[in-house]
Design an enzyme around this catalytic site. Structure first.
Site, mmCIF file in Angstrom:
data_model
loop_
_atom_site.group_PDB
_atom_site.id
_atom_site.type_symbol
_atom_site.label_atom_id
_atom_site.label_comp_id
_atom_site.label_asym_id
_atom_site.label_seq_id
_atom_site.Cartn_x
_atom_site.Cartn_y
_atom_site.Cartn_z
ATOM 1 N N SER A 1 33.057 12.689 22.632
ATOM 2 C CA SER A 1 33.197 12.347 21.212
ATOM 3 C C SER A 1 32.305 13.189 20.303
ATOM 4 O O SER A 1 32.385 13.058 19.079
ATOM 5 C CB SER A 1 32.850 10.859 21.005
ATOM 6 O OG SER A 1 33.765 10.025 21.686
ATOM 7 N N GLU B 1 33.102 2.508 20.268
ATOM 8 C CA GLU B 1 31.745 2.773 19.769
ATOM 9 C C GLU B 1 31.767 3.716 18.570
ATOM 10 O O GLU B 1 31.011 3.536 17.596
ATOM 11 C CB GLU B 1 30.888 3.358 20.897
ATOM 12 C CG GLU B 1 30.534 2.371 22.002
ATOM 13 C CD GLU B 1 31.721 2.046 22.918
ATOM 14 O OE1 GLU B 1 31.694 0.978 23.552
ATOM 15 O OE2 GLU B 1 32.678 2.854 22.987
ATOM 16 N N GLU C 1 36.749 19.186 24.320
ATOM 17 C CA GLU C 1 36.429 20.163 25.355
ATOM 18 C C GLU C 1 35.868 19.437 26.567
ATOM 19 O O GLU C 1 35.467 18.261 26.462
ATOM 20 C CB GLU C 1 35.437 21.202 24.822
ATOM 21 C CG GLU C 1 36.021 22.050 23.698
ATOM 22 C CD GLU C 1 35.065 23.141 23.217
ATOM 23 O OE1 GLU C 1 33.940 23.240 23.756
ATOM 24 O OE2 GLU C 1 35.456 23.887 22.296
ATOM 25 N N GLU D 1 41.655 8.997 19.798
ATOM 26 C CA GLU D 1 41.221 9.057 18.398
ATOM 27 C C GLU D 1 39.885 8.353 18.167
ATOM 28 O O GLU D 1 39.633 7.793 17.111
ATOM 29 C CB GLU D 1 42.305 8.485 17.473
ATOM 30 C CG GLU D 1 43.060 9.554 16.700
ATOM 31 C CD GLU D 1 44.095 10.254 17.600
ATOM 32 O OE1 GLU D 1 43.962 10.173 18.850
ATOM 33 O OE2 GLU D 1 45.008 10.880 17.074
ATOM 34 N N GLY E 1 51.246 -13.036 40.432
ATOM 35 C CA GLY E 1 51.332 -11.959 41.414
ATOM 36 C C GLY E 1 52.393 -10.928 41.076
ATOM 37 O O GLY E 1 52.261 -9.748 41.425
#
Length: 401
Positions: free
Chosen positions: A136, A383, A131, A379, A356
């Site tokens: 997370s 962390e 949302e 997913e 480049g």
């Protein structure tokens, strides 16, 4: 066949499936991927081709019209598809997670109603947890379902819905306090609803709006959207599994296999970046010789190849652990974490090898450079994976006494 990322112990059937997908990627995806990506165009012809190959039903049991293959076979196919264009693997992944959740947690009526059509590619799946305000923190979900007779009324806003426009079946996680006392653990008051809708944008059924595609840095072609529920009425028989309060566990089971998928995507993108880097290093000449002959470039190639090989091995291990029926959240977390981080590093090294020219949209590596960061988030971030890994390690190595 490439020397890197080989998978020992595959059956003849598995080898044939993966080889068929690899050929399809080489002929039908790689030649057109960059042009489609630059136009942010949905790859309809590619999706139709995958439908003909039966990939939408790869893991759906044969009794429902699928191929009944393992998670490992599926992951190896995803690895090949992501090698061609990661966005296409995203189209398959969300569909696969919904089919997996139905197979594992759906009622018999739900499986009979959806799985045969999903196997044929007639119903396309998407799933929705996130949302706008929660990131997370799944426990902070605020979208809500309230029972009204034989129906539930859903209200709220969901975010980052892959296949939001093209899907016709969305597994949506919302809060449902029915039967769960106030103050109960948040994860015990969540329910997954199976929401059928028309493809497209705008109001796709009464009470349900898909506003439009989110403009992204990379991961283009696939439609990523919001989902807005405003008085959306869903019959009670579309509660996944038939019982409220189980949604969190159902979604986490789906995400667990989804992490293997994301690891496979990271492996595929990294493989393609290595292929581009090692080819360019042999074509480009500086100071009178191919840059591949410079020791500094050879060191980069050595590091890149080692990372590709290590990530692939961990992904295969996580898939095989799940296929054996064992718990694999530790292995899936490790595989997703390592593959996504290594993918980013291999892509950047290939970008550096191009010099480049890597900054030019004429070269494929420019697209990969914009796509790789999505894997660091999808997913679960690095962390989140570290939290899962750390907690599981403490369970395994808990000191006694």
């Amino acid at each position: 066949m490439a020397r890197l990322a080989q998978t020992p112990g595959l059956s003849d059937v598995q080898q044939e499936i993966v080889s068929t997908v690899r050929d399809f990627v080489d002929k039908e995806i790689i030649p057109v991927a960059t042009a489609l990506e630059h136009r942010d165009e949905y790859p309809q012809d590619i999706v139709d081709g995958l439908k003909e190959l039966g990939l939408f039903g790869l893991m759906i049991p044969e009794e429902y019209g699928g191929l009944g293959e393992s998670l490992l076979t599926y992951a190896l196919c995803v690895e090949e598809i992501a090698r061609g264009w990661m966005s296409v693997s995203g189209i398959i992944n969300t569909h696969f997670i919904v089919a997996y959740m139905l197979k594992q947690h759906g009622t018999q009526e739900q499986r009979d109603a959806f799985l045969p059509r999903m196997a044929a590619g007639e119903v396309r799946g998407a799933f929705s947890m996130s949302e706008p305000a929660l990131g997370s923190d799944v426990s902070a979900i605020s979208s809500k379902a309230v029972k009204d007779g034989e129906e539930y009324v859903l209200n709220g806003q969901k975010m980052w819905l892959t296949n939001g426009g093209t899907s016709t079946l969305v597994a949506v996680l919302v809060r449902s306090d029915e039967g769960h006392p106030e103050g109960a653990a948040p994860h015990k008051s969540m329910t997954t609803f199976l929401v059928e809708k028309e493809p497209g944008f705008g109001e796709v059924r009464p009470g349900l709006t898909i506003p439009g595609k989110i403009d992204k840095m990379g991961y283009k072609g696939v439609d990523t959207t919001e989902l807005i529920m405003d008085g959306l009425r869903i019959p009670a028989n579309r509660v996944l599994g038939g019982t409220t309060g189980r949604g969190f566990y159902q979604m986490m089971d789906g995400v667990e296999v989804g992490r293997v998928n994301v690891a496979a995507r990271g492996c595929g993108v990294a493989q393609r970046a290595f292929e581009l880097g090692v080819a360019y290093a042999q074509q480009r000449h500086t100071f009178g010789k191919a840059i591949a002959e410079h020791q500094a470039v050879q060191f980069k190639l050595a590091e890149m190849a080692t990372k590709v090989e290590a990530a692939h091995a961990m992904m295969v291990n996580a898939a095989r652990k799940k296929d054996s029926g064992q718990r694999n959240d530790l292995e899936a977390g490790m595989a997703k974490y390592l593959a996504s981080e290594y993918c980013k590093e291999v892509v950047e090294d290939a970008f550096r090898i191009h010099g480049g020219y890597g900054f030019s949209k004429e070269y494929e590596i420019e697209r990969l450079y914009r796509e790789a960061p999505m894997l660091l988030i999808g997913e679960g971030t690095a962390e989140i994976q570290k939290m899962i890994i750390g907690r599981r390690l403490l369970e395994e190595y808990r000191m006694q006494g």
